[in-house]
Design an enzyme around this catalytic site. Structure first.
Site, short mmCIF file in Angstrom:
data_model
loop_
_atom_site.label_atom_id
_atom_site.label_comp_id
_atom_site.label_asym_id
_atom_site.label_seq_id
_atom_site.Cartn_x
_atom_site.Cartn_y
_atom_site.Cartn_z
N ASP A 293 0.85 -1.19 0.00
CA ASP A 293 0.00 0.00 0.00
C ASP A 293 0.89 1.24 0.00
O ASP A 293 2.05 1.19 0.41
CB ASP A 293 -0.91 -0.01 1.25
CG ASP A 293 -1.93 1.12 1.24
OD1 ASP A 293 -2.32 1.58 0.14
OD2 ASP A 293 -2.34 1.56 2.34
N TYR A 464 -4.82 4.76 0.39
CA TYR A 464 -5.91 3.92 -0.14
C TYR A 464 -5.58 3.09 -1.38
O TYR A 464 -6.44 2.90 -2.23
CB TYR A 464 -7.14 4.79 -0.46
CG TYR A 464 -7.41 5.93 0.47
CD1 TYR A 464 -7.61 5.72 1.83
CD2 TYR A 464 -7.46 7.25 0.00
CE1 TYR A 464 -7.87 6.78 2.69
CE2 TYR A 464 -7.71 8.31 0.84
CZ TYR A 464 -7.91 8.08 2.19
OH TYR A 464 -8.18 9.14 3.02
N HIS A 465 -4.37 2.59 -1.47
CA HIS A 465 -4.02 1.83 -2.67
C HIS A 465 -3.54 0.41 -2.37
O HIS A 465 -2.52 -0.02 -2.91
CB HIS A 465 -2.93 2.58 -3.47
CG HIS A 465 -3.35 3.93 -3.95
ND1 HIS A 465 -2.46 4.96 -4.20
CD2 HIS A 465 -4.57 4.44 -4.22
CE1 HIS A 465 -3.12 6.03 -4.61
NE2 HIS A 465 -4.41 5.75 -4.62
N PRO A 466 -4.26 -0.36 -1.54
CA PRO A 466 -3.79 -1.71 -1.26
C PRO A 466 -3.92 -2.60 -2.51
O PRO A 466 -4.94 -2.55 -3.21
CB PRO A 466 -4.74 -2.20 -0.16
CG PRO A 466 -5.97 -1.40 -0.32
CD PRO A 466 -5.53 -0.05 -0.83
#
Ligand SMILES: Cc1cc2nc3c(=O)[nH]c(=O)nc-3n(C[C@H](O)[C@H](O)[C@H](O)COP(=O)(O)OP(=O)(O)OC[C@H]3O[C@@H](n4cnc5c(N)ncnc54)[C@H](O)[C@@H]3O)c2cc1C
Length: 539
Positions: A293, A464-466
């Site tokens: 992430d 918010y980029h898993p």
């Protein structure tokens, strides 16, 4: 049979809506799309600036939290995820970024033939309706509308000017020939309204009689006969039902829920499944592993003039927006940004991304600070730390265990320090002089390395980029193969951000849409090396 479909898609998010559109385009395919959340009726979804309000609507969000993060003072970090038609594309900040072309070269080199830049570019182009017109790198006529912001706060231009004063180039198109530099983001909007995948892809497909969309339908687990997936069990309006798939089930639940659903169905690391009492159907150790992430650090500065978004009249903004679709209501809030090369990386591709917000944004906007200010978000683009999604329980209604393991690799902390240093270098330029008040975070008094490290451990948050939890690869440990088929299981693919082998250098919505576009061709047996021009024409 009424409850039998050719394809069942689990999750109507960024990827799921693309699949629903492309697979149901052939009237011969009966397609079922299951979404746990509601329809996207909430007007704050569609008014771009409404994203600041969406944190208050718990019913549209899975509202996940990580387990205590050891390197971040054991804090549980907030991980919002869309639970509504459009999924996270209905609640995201709309920044349109594809990543760096070398990210896809890395994917291909990691054992994923067909996923290099030249092969994925046609799918980016096919998905896009670029308001600036078509080019070698941009498409028109696709379902995902990409526009320039129709309104930007004057401070966003000040930020770009300050970055130039700090020695960074300006860049009008982060998805053009060069990613590096500073500018305004292009956004996934159509006429100043959010263009989620529910709007761009699902809406035009909804009238098709061969597409069934069920909202409020929580998929509980996959149904298996031996090694073959035959359908899914889901709960809707208090009833548990089974739907059968004669061809394939496509998991598009996102990086947290897709691995959770695999594990709930007995597909995953045997030890983890046995611990919570799930029968092991297929021991696949990497399900949930490889979690990556973007960890983000914010520098907040008080603004000496009342020109930020902090104290706007919501009524005035709302009226202007709903009457004319213009003004502050069309802003995605994270209006400007940039891609920088820190000099710590092995190559010269950007390794830090910034988002500039002309407002005080603390704790994801959940902590409203008084007064006016502005915020620079900065995150290292290719962190080395890896986490894992696990299970707390065999109950599908319980959230999974998210262990991001942030900063477990020392280099990631060094990069976070660079993020703060470079944010300050920009904020201290003359362009900000007429507006600069005192620094709220880290705070003017925080200067030492130790002070900065303490600040990062206390305040860093997810942007918010898993990705990566159902890793694609050709090796035996990979969860899905390069056709996105789950290894060792028939009739099952994963199609969402979880299949990314490594995090791309940028925001993750457009890459997820691209994955689903390519997956639809793989599923329909259409994928082949097509000349780029023909591909664009077909779109
Ligand atoms: C607050 C926020 C801001 C962001 N900002 C940006 C940005 O500006 N630009 C950008 O490019 N990216 C951004 N992102 C990231 C981007 O939106 C995501 O990477 C992308 O949407 C992921 O797509 P996905 O299809 O993998 O998952 P999602 O879009 O999350 O879709 C998963 C869907 O599956 C459904 N689902 C899950 N489990 C089940 C189940 N058991 N049964 C039925 N349905 C289920 C979910 O409800 C959801 O609708 C942001 C994300 C967030 C949360």
């Amino acid at each position: 049979m009424a409850n039998t479909y050719d394809y069942i898609i689990v999750g109507a998010g960024s990827a799921g809506c693309v699949l629903a559109n492309r697979l149901s385009a052939d009237p011969a395919n009966r397609v079922l799309l299951l979404e746990a959340g509601p329809r996207d009726w909430n007007p704050f979804i569609h008014m771009p600036a409404g994203l600041a309000k969406l944190v208050n609507f718990k019913s549209l969000n899975w509202n996940y939290s990580t387990e205590p993060e050891p390197a971040l003072n054991n804090r549980r970090l907030y991980w919002p995820r869309g639970k509504v038609l459009g999924g996270s594309s209905s609640i995201n900040a709309m920044c349109f970024i594809r990543g760096h072309r070398s990210d896809y070269q890395d994917w291909a080199a990691a054992g994923n033939p067909g996923w290099g830049w030249d092969e994925v570019l046609p799918y980016f182009i096919r998905s896009q309706n670029q308001a600036r017109g078509s080019s070698d790198l941009h498409g028109v006529g696709g379902p995902l509308s990409v526009e320039d912001l129709s309104f930007a706060n004057p401070l966003s231009e000040v930020f770009i000017q300050a970055a130039e004063q700090a020695g960074f180039a300006a860049n009008r198109d982060f998805n053009g020939p060069t990613q590096r530099g500073f500018g305004l983001y292009q956004v996934t909007q159509r006429g100043g309204r959010r263009c989620s995948t529910a709007v761009g892809y699902l809406r035009p497909a909804r009238p098709r009689p061969n597409l069934t969309v069920l909202t409020g339908a929580l998929t509980l687990n996959l149904e298996l006969a031996g090694d073959c997936v035959t359908g899914v069990r889901y709960q809707r309006r208090g009833m548990i039902r089974t739907a059968h798939a004669s061809r394939e089930v496509l998991l598009a639940g996102g990086s947290i829920n897709s691995p959770q659903l695999l594990m709930l169905s007995g597909i995953g690391p045997a030890r983890e499944l046995e611990r919570v009492g799930i029968d092991v159907r297929h021991d696949l150790d990497e399900v949930g592993a490889n979690l990556q992430d973007h960890l983000d650090v914010c520098t907040l500065t008080r603004c000496s003039q009342p020109i930020t978004y902090d104290q706007l009249s919501e009524i005035r903004v709302g009226l202007k927006y709903f009457l004319y679709h213009e003004g502050e209501g069309t802003s995605n809030i994270a209006e400007a940004g940039g891609f920088l090369v820190s000099g710590r990386g092995r190559d010269d591709r950007p390794d830090i991304q910034m988002h500039f917000v002309p407002a005080l944004l603390d704790d994801h906007g959940r902590n409203r600070l008084p007064g006016d200010g502005y915020t620079v978000h900065a995150c290292p683009l290719r962190p080395q730390s890896r986490g894992r999604i696990g299970l707390h329980s065999a109950d599908p209604r319980q959230p999974p265990a998210i262990r991001a393991n942030y900063l477990s690799e020392p280099e990631d902390l060094e990069m976070m320090l660079e993020c703060v240093r470079l944010s300050r270098a920009i904020l201290n330029q003359p362009a900000f002089k007429p507006f600069r008040g005192h620094e709220i975070y880290p705070g003017n008094e925080v200067e030492s390395r130790q002070g900065m490290i303490e600040f990062i451990r206390a305040k860093a948050e997810s942007i918010y980029h898993p990705v990566g939890t159902c890793r694609m690869g050709s090796d035996e440990r990979a969860v899905v193969d390069p056709q996105l088929r789950v290894r060792g299981i028939e009739g099952l693919r994963v199609v969402d951000a979880s299949v990314m082998p490594s995090l791309v250098g940028g925001n993750t919505n457009a890459p997820t849409v691209m994955i689903a576009e390519k997956a639809s061709d793989l599923i329909l047996g259409l994928a082949r090396a097509r000349p780029r021009a023909a591909e664009a024409e077909a779109a």
